[in-house]
Structure formats: structure tokens, C-alpha cells
Design a protein around this motif. Structure first.
Motif, PDB file in Angstrom:
ATOM      1  N   THR A 117       0.828  -1.219   0.000  1.00 40.15           N
ATOM      2  CA  THR A 117       0.000   0.000   0.000  1.00 40.15           C
ATOM      3  C   THR A 117       0.858   1.263   0.000  1.00 40.15           C
ATOM      4  O   THR A 117       0.330   2.369   0.009  1.00 40.15           O
ATOM      5  CB  THR A 117      -0.928   0.006   1.232  1.00 40.15           C
ATOM      6  OG1 THR A 117      -0.128  -0.119   2.430  1.00 40.15           O
ATOM      7  CG2 THR A 117      -1.926  -1.129   1.159  1.00 40.15           C
ATOM      8  N   HIS A 155      -7.466  -2.616  -7.648  1.00 42.31           N
ATOM      9  CA  HIS A 155      -6.827  -1.463  -7.000  1.00 42.31           C
ATOM     10  C   HIS A 155      -6.881  -0.261  -7.937  1.00 42.31           C
ATOM     11  O   HIS A 155      -6.093  -0.148  -8.876  1.00 42.31           O
ATOM     12  CB  HIS A 155      -5.376  -1.795  -6.637  1.00 42.31           C
ATOM     13  CG  HIS A 155      -5.244  -2.885  -5.628  1.00 42.31           C
ATOM     14  ND1 HIS A 155      -5.100  -2.641  -4.274  1.00 42.31           N
ATOM     15  CD2 HIS A 155      -5.251  -4.247  -5.778  1.00 42.31           C
ATOM     16  CE1 HIS A 155      -5.013  -3.810  -3.634  1.00 42.31           C
ATOM     17  NE2 HIS A 155      -5.113  -4.784  -4.517  1.00 42.31           N
ATOM     18  N   SER A 166      -3.846   1.441 -10.108  1.00 40.22           N
ATOM     19  CA  SER A 166      -2.537   1.533  -9.462  1.00 40.22           C
ATOM     20  C   SER A 166      -1.535   0.588 -10.131  1.00 40.22           C
ATOM     21  O   SER A 166      -1.856  -0.577 -10.389  1.00 40.22           O
ATOM     22  CB  SER A 166      -2.655   1.173  -7.977  1.00 40.22           C
ATOM     23  OG  SER A 166      -3.562   2.033  -7.332  1.00 40.22           O
ATOM     24  N   GLN A 206      -0.277  -2.961 -14.682  1.00 45.22           N
ATOM     25  CA  GLN A 206      -1.323  -1.956 -14.456  1.00 45.22           C
ATOM     26  C   GLN A 206      -2.518  -2.287 -15.350  1.00 45.22           C
ATOM     27  O   GLN A 206      -2.374  -2.367 -16.573  1.00 45.22           O
ATOM     28  CB  GLN A 206      -0.801  -0.554 -14.774  1.00 45.22           C
ATOM     29  CG  GLN A 206      -1.813   0.551 -14.478  1.00 45.22           C
ATOM     30  CD  GLN A 206      -1.250   1.936 -14.807  1.00 45.22           C
ATOM     31  OE1 GLN A 206      -0.436   2.086 -15.725  1.00 45.22           O
ATOM     32  NE2 GLN A 206      -1.660   2.939 -14.048  1.00 45.22           N
ATOM     33  N   ASP A 219       6.621   3.079  -7.193  1.00 40.99           N
ATOM     34  CA  ASP A 219       5.301   2.480  -7.411  1.00 40.99           C
ATOM     35  C   ASP A 219       5.012   1.481  -6.291  1.00 40.99           C
ATOM     36  O   ASP A 219       5.886   1.164  -5.472  1.00 40.99           O
ATOM     37  CB  ASP A 219       5.253   1.755  -8.763  1.00 40.99           C
ATOM     38  CG  ASP A 219       5.055   2.715  -9.921  1.00 40.99           C
ATOM     39  OD1 ASP A 219       4.327   3.711  -9.764  1.00 40.99           O
ATOM     40  OD2 ASP A 219       5.627   2.456 -10.998  1.00 40.99           O
TER      41      ASP A 219
END
Length: 232
Positions: A117, A155, A166, A206, A219
Motif C-alpha cells: 500500500t 486497486h 494503481s 497496471q 510504485d
């Protein structure tokens, strides 16, 4: 004269007898000829009717048995689906009481996955995974690829009128020494799993696709390690 009278009197009756015999003879012969065929026909008709009834009854029984077999097959198929889903839950650890992964990790098959996260560079992400006895994710099968594509697509956050998905670092990086893409553990990458354009940097996933970029970019990242089957 008396002799002639006898002939005259006797002649009509004699003619009538002959005429009547000729008239009754063919009908009597025909009736006698038809009689032997009527009796078998009378006997065969009920037998044929009985056979027809038996055929109808057997056809109905076969239909009902076929219908019953189809219903039993459908029930077996439903039971197989339920058993398959239960087995998948047990092997992927989707149920809390079956998971062999630590809190915060997701289990799929015999492996545990950590979806970070916080953002880090590729090398710092690898170091963070190593500190948890894991490594940046290495994709080895199509099934694992589909699992990661599905999970990373969850996400996202809204950006203006669209969604921003994300990006997550994978363990794939370009090794300039051998001139090929390699995983963090040193094994070579197979282009049969997915395609990567370019020949430099590190790869992130992604929205189900893979892209290379500078390893210095920050990232999210995915760690992977074996699940602890059999208890601690």
C-alpha cells in the motif's frame, strides 16, 4: 300314353332340382373356402392389439428412464461444480480458517501474495519483500498471470471522470549483462506468458497489462512466497 304322362310330370321337378343345385353350389363352395381364413384373422387381431399396447408401454418406460437419467446427470453436474468450488476455496485459502498465509497476505494455490500500500523504487521494493522472507512476484503460469491481473485490477481510484489503476512492480527487470529480461531470482523470462516492449528498466503491471519503466520510479509492489502448509 301313361308312360308319356310320367315323363311330363317328372320333368319340371327334375329341372328344378338341377337348377337349384347349380344356383346353390358356388355360394356354398365360396363359404366353405372362406371359413378357414376367418378364424386365424379373429385370433390374430387381439394379439396384434396386445403387441401394440406393449410397444406403447415400453416406449413410455424408455422415455421416463431417459428423462430420469438426464435429471440425475444434471444433479451430478451441480454437485461437481459445488465440490470444485469448495476445493478451490481450500487450495486458494479464500476462507479465513483455511488460509496458510500471514495477516495482510492473500493466498492463491500454494503461494502467498502481498499487495503493498506504499510506493517504493524497484530495488527498495525487492528489499522490503526480502525482509518478509519473500521476493518480488515471479509469474510462472497462465493461471497465476490471470490471478494477478484480476487482483491488481481491483486497486484503482477515481480520477476526474475516469478510473486510475494503481501500478505494481513485478520481479521482472532487464539484465544488461546477458541482454535479456530476467526475474529477481535470476531466472529468464518467457515471452509465452505476456509481452514486454523495450529493452531496459523494470516491469510493472497496471490494469492487466505490463509496461517497462525506469527502476528508479516509485510504485506499489507485489511480494510472493510459499504458503506455510502444515502449520508453523
Amino acid at each position: 300314353m301313361p308312360v308319356q304322362q310320367r315323363k311330363v310330370k317328372g320333368t319340371p321337378s327334375h329341372i328344378n332340382v338341377i337348377y337349384q343345385a347349380k344356383q346353390d353350389g358356388p355360394a356354398a363352395d365360396t363359404a366353405a373356402a372362406e371359413t378357414p381364413w376367418r378364424r386365424p384373422a379373429i385370433i390374430l387381431m387381439p394379439l396384434c392389439l396386445l403387441l401394440l399396447i406393449l410397444v406403447i408401454v415400453m416406449a413410455q418406460r424408455v422415455y421416463h428412464l431417459t428423462k430420469k437419467s438426464e435429471e440425475q446427470l444434471e444433479i451430478l453436474e451441480i454437485e461437481n461444480i459445488v465440490l470444485s468450488e469448495t476445493l478451490q476455496q481450500l487450495t486458494t485459502g479464500k476462507e479465513d480458517n483455511c488460509s496458510m498465509c500471514e495477516v495482510g497476505w492473500d493466498q492463491w494455490g500454494n503461494r502467498c501474495y502481498f499487495f503493498a500500500t506504499s510506493v517504493k523504487t524497484w530495488h527498495r521494493g525487492l528489499k522490503a519483500c526480502t525482509s518478509m522472507s519473500a521476493s518480488l512476484v515471479k509469474i510462472e503460469t497462465k493461471k497465476e498471470l490471470e490471478f494477478l491481473q484480476r487482483e491488481t485490477s481491483k486497486h484503482f481510484y477515481p480520477r476526474q471522470r475516469d478510473r486510475y489503476y494503481s501500478p505494481f512492480w513485478t520481479g521482472l527487470t532487464y539484465d544488461n549483462n546477458i541482454g535479456n529480461w530476467t526475474w529477481a531470482d535470476g531466472s529468464r523470462f518467457s515471452f509465452q506468458l505476456f509481452q514486454v516492449s523495450g529493452a531496459k528498466g523494470c516491469v510493472y503491471i497496471q490494469k492487466e497489462k505490463f509496461y517497462p519503466q525506469s527502476c528508479a520510479k516509485r510504485d506499489l509492489y507485489i511480494c510472493e512466497k510459499l504458503a506455510k502448509f502444515g502449520g508453523p
